[in-house]
Design a protein around this motif. Structure first.
Motif, PDB file in Angstrom:
ATOM      1  N   ALA A 189       0.830  -1.204   0.000  1.00  0.00           N
ATOM      2  CA  ALA A 189       0.000   0.000   0.000  1.00  0.00           C
ATOM      3  C   ALA A 189       0.865   1.255   0.000  1.00  0.00           C
ATOM      4  N   THR A 190       1.935   1.247   0.785  1.00  0.00           N
ATOM      5  CA  THR A 190       2.865   2.386   0.824  1.00  0.00           C
ATOM      6  C   THR A 190       3.569   2.550  -0.511  1.00  0.00           C
ATOM      7  N   HIS A 191       3.984   1.444  -1.087  1.00  0.00           N
ATOM      8  CA  HIS A 191       4.630   1.444  -2.404  1.00  0.00           C
ATOM      9  C   HIS A 191       3.716   2.111  -3.437  1.00  0.00           C
ATOM     10  N   LYS A 192       2.473   1.673  -3.477  1.00  0.00           N
ATOM     11  CA  LYS A 192       1.515   2.183  -4.465  1.00  0.00           C
ATOM     12  C   LYS A 192       1.259   3.684  -4.263  1.00  0.00           C
ATOM     13  N   LYS A 193       1.078   4.094  -2.996  1.00  0.00           N
ATOM     14  CA  LYS A 193       0.781   5.512  -2.743  1.00  0.00           C
ATOM     15  C   LYS A 193       1.989   6.399  -3.019  1.00  0.00           C
ATOM     16  N   LEU A 194       3.182   5.950  -2.671  1.00  0.00           N
ATOM     17  CA  LEU A 194       4.381   6.734  -2.996  1.00  0.00           C
ATOM     18  C   LEU A 194       4.502   6.905  -4.502  1.00  0.00           C
ATOM     19  N   GLN A 195       4.281   5.839  -5.231  1.00  0.00           N
ATOM     20  CA  GLN A 195       4.398   5.890  -6.689  1.00  0.00           C
ATOM     21  C   GLN A 195       3.378   6.850  -7.298  1.00  0.00           C
TER      22      GLN A 195
END
Length: 406
Positions: A189-195
């Protein structure tokens, strides 16, 4: 003219976006020497032949601001593992921990804090958010909710940058993401939001481990059969009812007797997951009001089903090297979560994905240690200059395979 200038300044200030994250306070809770780390490695069964101790580190507790699901600002907490006496700029890593129901967090180097220590002892500056509602944070924990997991992690990342300036810790542009169990879901989830929302922050590599990425599919089936952790379902239902208003606010709207009276008592944050399991039926769905189960099974627009779908993290694309770690005999978070996330993201055009089987023999809890070592070996290759990543040190992988065989 002066009053006019003041008014313009005030209006412009009010129009500027308010940053959700703010470093409220920080406290050094301990400093770990190499001797103390060796003792900790022994206590946690971490072989020094596989996990080097190259750095001592300071352990900080942070209080910072993030946001509640309605956008209001609240306080959250977390731990920061800051390597000492660095001659060069070092990478940063966000570690997302697994499911916790007990609010209190220990600062001892044990289990998942030992995983963070394993990274820090090899020169990674490690950020470990407690998530919303855990540790010393405000409000209740929002379990398996993608936005609040990622907000807590990203806002702590920004708070840590302010702390780094104060303690003169110099970091480079490398950022790694990982986490286990709920932390695997939170990592992705963090990966997706950072991207999507912070493209200026480049992710070097991401390694979600044994996470429930397919909430509406692979993982939802465990509700209807004997399951080792029935405590997950009430935790999830209470969270999604808070956010998505699935039904009324009374516990009896969600749960049948006697669980409608029992659950408010045992989920106050003083018991851990395994203690709560002992109070609950082996088949999780037996706690839930039958009309909700009926809606879930037959109404594709039922709010709980839609909430699960909203918190899936499988149908997207990333250019970041991403490794999915899993264990074959994991009956708590099914291996199919990793398979479908990998397959769907690959189909969407993600160019650098890896499926990493950590073990054929162990279950969910034991899998964490093996998945961590495979993740660290993989991350180290990027740290040493690889662009796409490699399996890592051959000798250490051989030593790990011997340990698994014992």
């Amino acid at each position: 003219m002066y009053k006019y200038a003041i008014s313009i300044t005030l209006i412009l200030t009010l129009l500027l976006p308010i940053q959700a994250q703010e470093l409220v306070s920080y406290t050094k809770v301990s400093s770990l020497s190499k001797k103390e780390l060796k003792e900790s490695w022994k206590e946690n069964g971490m072989p020094t032949i596989i996990l080097n101790i190259n750095n001592e580190f300071d352990l900080y507790e942070l209080i910072y601001t993030t946001k509640w699901h309605d956008g209001t600002r609240i306080k959250a907490s977390g731990l920061y593992f800051a390597p000492k006496n660095q001659k060069e700029e070092i990478p940063q890593l966000i570690y997302h921990h697994g499911t916790k129901i007990k609010i209190e967090r220990t600062n001892e180097i044990y289990r998942e804090t030992a995983i963070c220590a394993g990274f820090a002892a090899d020169g990674y500056a490690v950020i470990m958010p407690d998530y919303i509602g855990l540790g010393k944070g405000e409000k209740n924990h929002l379990y398996q909710h993608s936005d609040s997991e990622s907000d807590a992690a990203i806002d702590m990342y920004f708070a840590v940058q302010k702390l780094n300036n104060r303690i003169a810790l110099k970091t480079n542009k490398q950022l790694y993401l990982t986490g286990y169990s709920q932390g695997g879901h939170a990592c992705l989830a963090t990966h997706k939001k950072l991207q999507e929302d912070f493209p200026e922050i480049a992710i070097t590599a991401s390694s979600p481990m044994s996470g429930a990425y397919h909430m509406s599919g692979s993982q939802s089936d465990v509700m209807f059969a004997p399951y080792k952790d029935p405590a997950y379902l009430p935790y999830l239902l209470m969270t999604y009812n808070e956010i998505y208003k699935i039904t009324g606010s009374s516990y009896s709207d969600l749960f049948v007797a006697p669980y409608d009276s029992l659950i408010p008592i045992i989920y106050q944050g003083h018991l851990d997951l395994f203690e709560i399991n002992d109070y609950l039926p082996e088949i999780p769905v037996e706690m839930v009001q039958p009309y909700l189960v009926e809606q879930y099974l037959h109404n594709p627009n039922f709010k709980f089903r839609l909430a699960l779908e909203e918190n899936n993290i499988i149908d997207w694309k990333t250019d970041t090297p991403t490794q999915f770690c899993y264990c074959t005999k994991d009956k708590r978070v099914l291996k199919e979560n990793s398979f479908i996330a990998y397959e769907t993201m690959l189909k969407n055009g993600s160019p650098n994905l890896t499926l990493r089987k950590a073990s054929n023999k162990v279950g969910h809890i034991e899998c964490a240690g093996y998945a961590f070592v495979y993740t660290k070996l993989w991350f180290n290759t990027f740290k040493n200059g690889s662009v796409k990543g490699r399996k890592g040190n051959v000798f250490k992988r051989f030593a790990l395979s011997i340990k698994k065989a014992l």
